[in-house]
Design a protein around this motif. Structure first.
Motif, PDB file in Angstrom:
ATOM      1  N   MET A   1       1.001  -1.166  -0.099  1.00 40.64           N
ATOM      2  CA  MET A   1      -0.148  -0.412   0.082  1.00 40.64           C
ATOM      3  C   MET A   1       1.062   1.014   0.228  1.00 40.64           C
ATOM      4  O   MET A   1       1.557   1.656   0.685  1.00 40.64           O
ATOM      5  N   ASN A   2       0.571   2.349  -1.129  1.00 39.57           N
ATOM      6  CA  ASN A   2       1.898   3.124  -1.016  1.00 39.57           C
ATOM      7  C   ASN A   2       1.172   3.833  -1.366  1.00 39.57           C
ATOM      8  O   ASN A   2       0.145   4.730  -1.654  1.00 39.57           O
ATOM      9  N   PRO A   3       1.627   5.677  -0.386  1.00 41.53           N
ATOM     10  CA  PRO A   3       1.549   6.483  -1.047  1.00 41.53           C
ATOM     11  C   PRO A   3       1.509   6.832  -2.550  1.00 41.53           C
ATOM     12  O   PRO A   3       1.945   6.842  -3.249  1.00 41.53           O
ATOM     13  N   ARG A  51      -1.462   8.323   8.554  1.00 44.22           N
ATOM     14  CA  ARG A  51      -2.285   8.730   9.445  1.00 44.22           C
ATOM     15  C   ARG A  51      -4.349   8.740   9.417  1.00 44.22           C
ATOM     16  O   ARG A  51      -4.910   8.269  10.070  1.00 44.22           O
ATOM     17  N   ASP A  52      -4.803   9.418   8.479  1.00 44.10           N
ATOM     18  CA  ASP A  52      -6.205   8.918   7.240  1.00 44.10           C
ATOM     19  C   ASP A  52      -6.288   7.634   7.531  1.00 44.10           C
ATOM     20  O   ASP A  52      -7.073   6.797   7.614  1.00 44.10           O
ATOM     21  N   LEU A  53      -5.059   7.036   6.087  1.00 46.38           N
ATOM     22  CA  LEU A  53      -5.525   4.917   6.565  1.00 46.38           C
ATOM     23  C   LEU A  53      -5.511   5.055   7.950  1.00 46.38           C
ATOM     24  O   LEU A  53      -6.796   3.952   7.889  1.00 46.38           O
ATOM     25  N   LEU A  54      -5.032   5.020   8.924  1.00 47.48           N
ATOM     26  CA  LEU A  54      -5.285   4.441  10.128  1.00 47.48           C
ATOM     27  C   LEU A  54      -5.990   4.818  10.883  1.00 47.48           C
ATOM     28  O   LEU A  54      -7.029   4.285  11.992  1.00 47.48           O
ATOM     29  N   ASP A  55      -6.749   6.148  10.712  1.00 41.80           N
ATOM     30  CA  ASP A  55      -8.332   6.224  11.149  1.00 41.80           C
ATOM     31  C   ASP A  55      -9.407   5.692  10.312  1.00 41.80           C
ATOM     32  O   ASP A  55     -10.121   5.403  11.744  1.00 41.80           O
ATOM     33  N   ARG A  56      -9.363   5.455   9.066  1.00 43.19           N
ATOM     34  CA  ARG A  56      -9.441   4.597   8.433  1.00 43.19           C
ATOM     35  C   ARG A  56     -10.202   3.529   8.640  1.00 43.19           C
ATOM     36  O   ARG A  56     -11.817   2.709   9.013  1.00 43.19           O
ATOM     37  N   ASN A  57      -9.706   2.497   8.665  1.00 44.48           N
ATOM     38  CA  ASN A  57      -9.362   1.312   8.345  1.00 44.48           C
ATOM     39  C   ASN A  57      -7.531   0.829   9.412  1.00 44.48           C
ATOM     40  O   ASN A  57      -7.017   0.547   9.056  1.00 44.48           O
ATOM     41  N   PRO A  58      -7.681   1.061  10.880  1.00 40.71           N
ATOM     42  CA  PRO A  58      -6.400   1.023  11.469  1.00 40.71           C
ATOM     43  C   PRO A  58      -6.070  -0.645  11.433  1.00 40.71           C
ATOM     44  O   PRO A  58      -4.992  -0.754  11.833  1.00 40.71           O
ATOM     45  N   HIS A  62      -2.376  -2.152   9.299  1.00 40.87           N
ATOM     46  CA  HIS A  62      -1.758  -2.863  11.051  1.00 40.87           C
ATOM     47  C   HIS A  62      -1.829  -4.342  10.354  1.00 40.87           C
ATOM     48  O   HIS A  62      -0.343  -4.892  10.385  1.00 40.87           O
ATOM     49  N   ASP A  63      -2.174  -4.677   9.474  1.00 39.38           N
ATOM     50  CA  ASP A  63      -1.848  -6.087   8.265  1.00 39.38           C
ATOM     51  C   ASP A  63      -0.365  -5.693   7.749  1.00 39.38           C
ATOM     52  O   ASP A  63       0.040  -6.232   7.607  1.00 39.38           O
ATOM     53  N   ASP A  64      -0.726  -4.182   6.935  1.00 39.15           N
ATOM     54  CA  ASP A  64       0.226  -3.616   6.135  1.00 39.15           C
ATOM     55  C   ASP A  64       1.369  -3.377   7.008  1.00 39.15           C
ATOM     56  O   ASP A  64       2.464  -2.794   5.907  1.00 39.15           O
ATOM     57  N   LEU A  65       2.337  -4.004   8.143  1.00 41.05           N
ATOM     58  CA  LEU A  65       2.217  -3.195   8.493  1.00 41.05           C
ATOM     59  C   LEU A  65       4.197  -3.898   8.349  1.00 41.05           C
ATOM     60  O   LEU A  65       5.795  -2.166   8.025  1.00 41.05           O
ATOM     61  N   GLN A  66       4.130  -4.946   7.637  1.00 47.19           N
ATOM     62  CA  GLN A  66       5.888  -5.227   7.342  1.00 47.19           C
ATOM     63  C   GLN A  66       5.729  -4.919   5.986  1.00 47.19           C
ATOM     64  O   GLN A  66       7.437  -4.361   6.065  1.00 47.19           O
ATOM     65  N   GLN A  67       4.786  -4.192   4.993  1.00 48.03           N
ATOM     66  CA  GLN A  67       5.079  -3.910   3.363  1.00 48.03           C
ATOM     67  C   GLN A  67       5.634  -2.560   3.816  1.00 48.03           C
ATOM     68  O   GLN A  67       6.846  -2.476   3.156  1.00 48.03           O
ATOM     69  N   ARG A 259      22.543  -9.750  21.467  1.00 48.18           N
ATOM     70  CA  ARG A 259      21.653 -10.629  21.368  1.00 48.18           C
ATOM     71  C   ARG A 259      20.318  -9.954  21.714  1.00 48.18           C
ATOM     72  O   ARG A 259      20.167  -8.405  21.884  1.00 48.18           O
ATOM     73  N   ARG A 260      18.960 -10.519  21.455  1.00 52.68           N
ATOM     74  CA  ARG A 260      17.598 -10.024  20.756  1.00 52.68           C
ATOM     75  C   ARG A 260      17.347  -9.953  22.737  1.00 52.68           C
ATOM     76  O   ARG A 260      17.674 -10.515  23.114  1.00 52.68           O
ATOM     77  N   THR A 261      16.914  -8.448  22.944  1.00 55.65           N
ATOM     78  CA  THR A 261      16.167  -8.244  24.084  1.00 55.65           C
ATOM     79  C   THR A 261      14.539  -7.841  23.796  1.00 55.65           C
ATOM     80  O   THR A 261      13.981  -7.911  24.807  1.00 55.65           O
ATOM     81  N   ILE A 262      14.241  -7.421  23.072  1.00 57.92           N
ATOM     82  CA  ILE A 262      12.980  -6.767  22.740  1.00 57.92           C
ATOM     83  C   ILE A 262      12.010  -7.605  21.332  1.00 57.92           C
ATOM     84  O   ILE A 262      12.707  -7.473  20.508  1.00 57.92           O
ATOM     85  N   PRO A 263      11.370  -8.838  21.707  1.00 54.93           N
ATOM     86  CA  PRO A 263      10.519  -8.985  20.506  1.00 54.93           C
ATOM     87  C   PRO A 263      10.609  -8.501  20.076  1.00 54.93           C
ATOM     88  O   PRO A 263       9.363  -7.095  19.799  1.00 54.93           O
ATOM     89  N   PRO A 264      10.273  -8.920  18.603  1.00 59.19           N
ATOM     90  CA  PRO A 264      10.050  -7.851  16.282  1.00 59.19           C
ATOM     91  C   PRO A 264       8.481  -8.333  16.675  1.00 59.19           C
ATOM     92  O   PRO A 264       8.064  -9.200  16.984  1.00 59.19           O
ATOM     93  N   PHE A 265       7.859  -7.326  15.937  1.00 55.38           N
ATOM     94  CA  PHE A 265       6.277  -7.797  15.536  1.00 55.38           C
ATOM     95  C   PHE A 265       6.597  -7.948  13.867  1.00 55.38           C
ATOM     96  O   PHE A 265       7.256  -7.799  13.305  1.00 55.38           O
ATOM     97  N   GLY A 266       5.299  -8.839  13.221  1.00 53.11           N
ATOM     98  CA  GLY A 266       5.277  -8.708  11.997  1.00 53.11           C
ATOM     99  C   GLY A 266       4.259 -10.586  12.548  1.00 53.11           C
ATOM    100  O   GLY A 266       4.626 -11.105  13.010  1.00 53.11           O
ATOM    101  N   SER A 267       3.385 -10.379  11.058  1.00 48.87           N
ATOM    102  CA  SER A 267       2.611 -11.816  11.599  1.00 48.87           C
ATOM    103  C   SER A 267       3.115 -12.867  11.420  1.00 48.87           C
ATOM    104  O   SER A 267       3.205 -14.298  11.488  1.00 48.87           O
ATOM    105  N   GLU A 268       4.311 -13.001   9.824  1.00 46.98           N
ATOM    106  CA  GLU A 268       5.081 -14.183  10.060  1.00 46.98           C
ATOM    107  C   GLU A 268       6.069 -14.741  11.112  1.00 46.98           C
ATOM    108  O   GLU A 268       6.699 -15.658  11.505  1.00 46.98           O
ATOM    109  N   LEU A 269       6.289 -13.875  12.233  1.00 50.61           N
ATOM    110  CA  LEU A 269       6.959 -13.956  13.225  1.00 50.61           C
ATOM    111  C   LEU A 269       6.480 -14.385  14.469  1.00 50.61           C
ATOM    112  O   LEU A 269       6.924 -15.305  15.042  1.00 50.61           O
TER     113      LEU A 269
END
Length: 417
Positions: A1-3, A51-58, A62-67, A259-269
């Motif tokens: 989803m590109n601006p 911001r508008d995207l997050l307000d309209r369909n957060p 979020h599903d497109d976080l990795q992209q 060494r990793r200290t904070i868990p990363p996010f992402g659906s595949e993770l």
């Protein structure tokens, strides 16, 4: 989803056109981009879009976080000349320093060597590492704090090497000191450490970590092992990126010591976690990016900040800012009541000029200049000094206004507390 917008290459056709991209208060003279910079138009538009995207369909956003994260990493990698896999996204220099200092493989008996010229965030993060691992720290002065303008590259490199011991495992440096404006000869330092490492056992090699926030958006450089092992910087200063964004970069070999200290996010993770599978096949930068929920509209607009700088041209930006800084230093040096701390040489200075006004407290100078419509900043180091800084939107007329305001102080005394 590109601006649905892009950085127009015509923006960089003139410095007047560049300045027009910023919504600056025209009634003020802006000489403090090293604190927080204004957002250029492409960055503002990108923030608004997300911001508008997050307000309209957060949820969809979020599903497109990795992209969206990947889009930022590609722009960052194009700017830095490195692989996007080597970059972790953070919220600030402070977060990056804290993340690195508490993630390195250090142990009792190891030593962290750092300079006396580091920022509060760097010193404090080092202190946390000492507490966490039971290692030690050593502080080394790289140049004369009372006369930094007369330092040399050879002096700085030798002073650093004089502080290295057999226990040294990490050297932490601030590329551009926010109190004196001194820019360290980073490549020469790293090369000296590399030569030293050839005489040491592989498990005792020294790593070089750099707080580069005041060089980012000013200097033309590529992130590689020739520059340093770790590079940490916020992106909301002279780079003019979104507020609350930053990066942590490491070379592939340096990442192996973290060494990793904070868990990363992402659906595949999360899928790897759910299925009991290893997630180590993912890029290390991705795995080191702290998960959780961030100011996503700002993080995802960071791509536009890197693209904006690239459209202007990194070499062109460096030349412009160094010219403006030299013009400012020359003006300040003509005033007998001003003591300039920052070296004149562009090899040892960047876009920030630090100075003292005779018989004036730096904070009082800041207040007095603001009364005259000049926005500048006193440093927050252990020994504060006054500072002017230049950026993408700085004009010679802005510097002249700042110089005139400082010159007017010669006939007055600093107000009593």
């Amino acid at each position: 989803m590109n601006p649905p917008f892009f950085n127009d290459t015509a923006i960089g056709s003139s410095w007047r056109a560049v300045r027009q991209q910023f919504n600056l208060d025209p009634g003020l003279v802006h000489l403090a981009p090293m604190i927080l910079a204004s957002h250029p138009k492409p960055v503002r538009e990108s923030i608004d879009y997300f911001r508008d995207l997050l307000d309209r369909n957060p949820k969809r956003a979020h599903d497109d976080l990795q992209q969206n994260d990947t889009r930022v990493l590609r722009s960052a990698a194009a700017y830095f000349g490195c692989s996007p896999n080597e970059i972790a996204l953070t919220d600030s220099t402070t977060m990056g320093l804290g993340l690195l200092m508490t993630a390195l493989e250090l142990k009792p008996g190891d030593e962290i060597l750092h300079s006396r010229h580091d920022h509060y965030s760097s010193d404090t993060a080092i202190g946390y590492a000492v507490q966490r691992y039971g290692c030690t720290q050593a502080e080394q002065s790289l140049y004369d704090l009372l006369d930094p303008q007369n330092t040399t590259e050879q002096e700085i490199v030798q002073n650093l090497l004089d502080g290295v011991t057999g226990s040294t495992r990490l050297v932490v440096l601030t590329w551009v000191d926010s109190t004196t404006g001194v820019k360290l000869p980073l490549r020469e330092i790293t090369e000296a450490i590399r030569l030293l490492n050839k005489t040491r056992d592989p498990e005792r090699t020294i790593l070089v970590a750099v707080d580069g926030v005041h060089a980012l958006g000013v200097e033309e450089f590529v992130l590689s092992e020739e520059l340093c092992d770790f590079f940490i910087a916020g992106c909301h200063k002279t780079l003019c990126g979104p507020r609350g964004t930053g990066i942590l970069w490491a070379s592939p070999s340096a990442w192996q010591h973290v060494r990793r200290t904070i868990p990363p996010f992402g659906s595949e993770l999360i899928d790897c976690w759910r299925l009991g599978m290893s997630d180590t096949h993912h890029a290390i930068g991705r795995l080191m990016t702290p998960g959780g929920f961030h100011s996503f509209e700002h993080r995802w607009a960071l791509a536009e900040a890197f693209d904006f700088q690239l459209n202007i041209g990194k070499r062109r930006v460096q030349k412009r800012l160094h010219q403006l800084a030299r013009f400012c230093k020359e003006g300040l040096r003509c005033m007998p009541h001003i003591h300039v701390l920052t070296p004149h040489s562009p090899h040892l200075s960047g876009a920030m000029i630090c100075f003292d006004v005779e018989n004036w407290d730096p904070k009082k100078v800041e207040e007095e200049l603001f009364k005259k419509g000049v926005v500048a900043s006193a440093s927050t180091g252990k020994t504060p000094h006054m500072r002017f800084a230049v950026g993408l939107y700085t004009r010679r007329k802005d510097i002249l206004a700042g110089l005139a305001a400082v010159d007017a102080l010669k006939d007055s005394d600093c107000p009593s507390p």
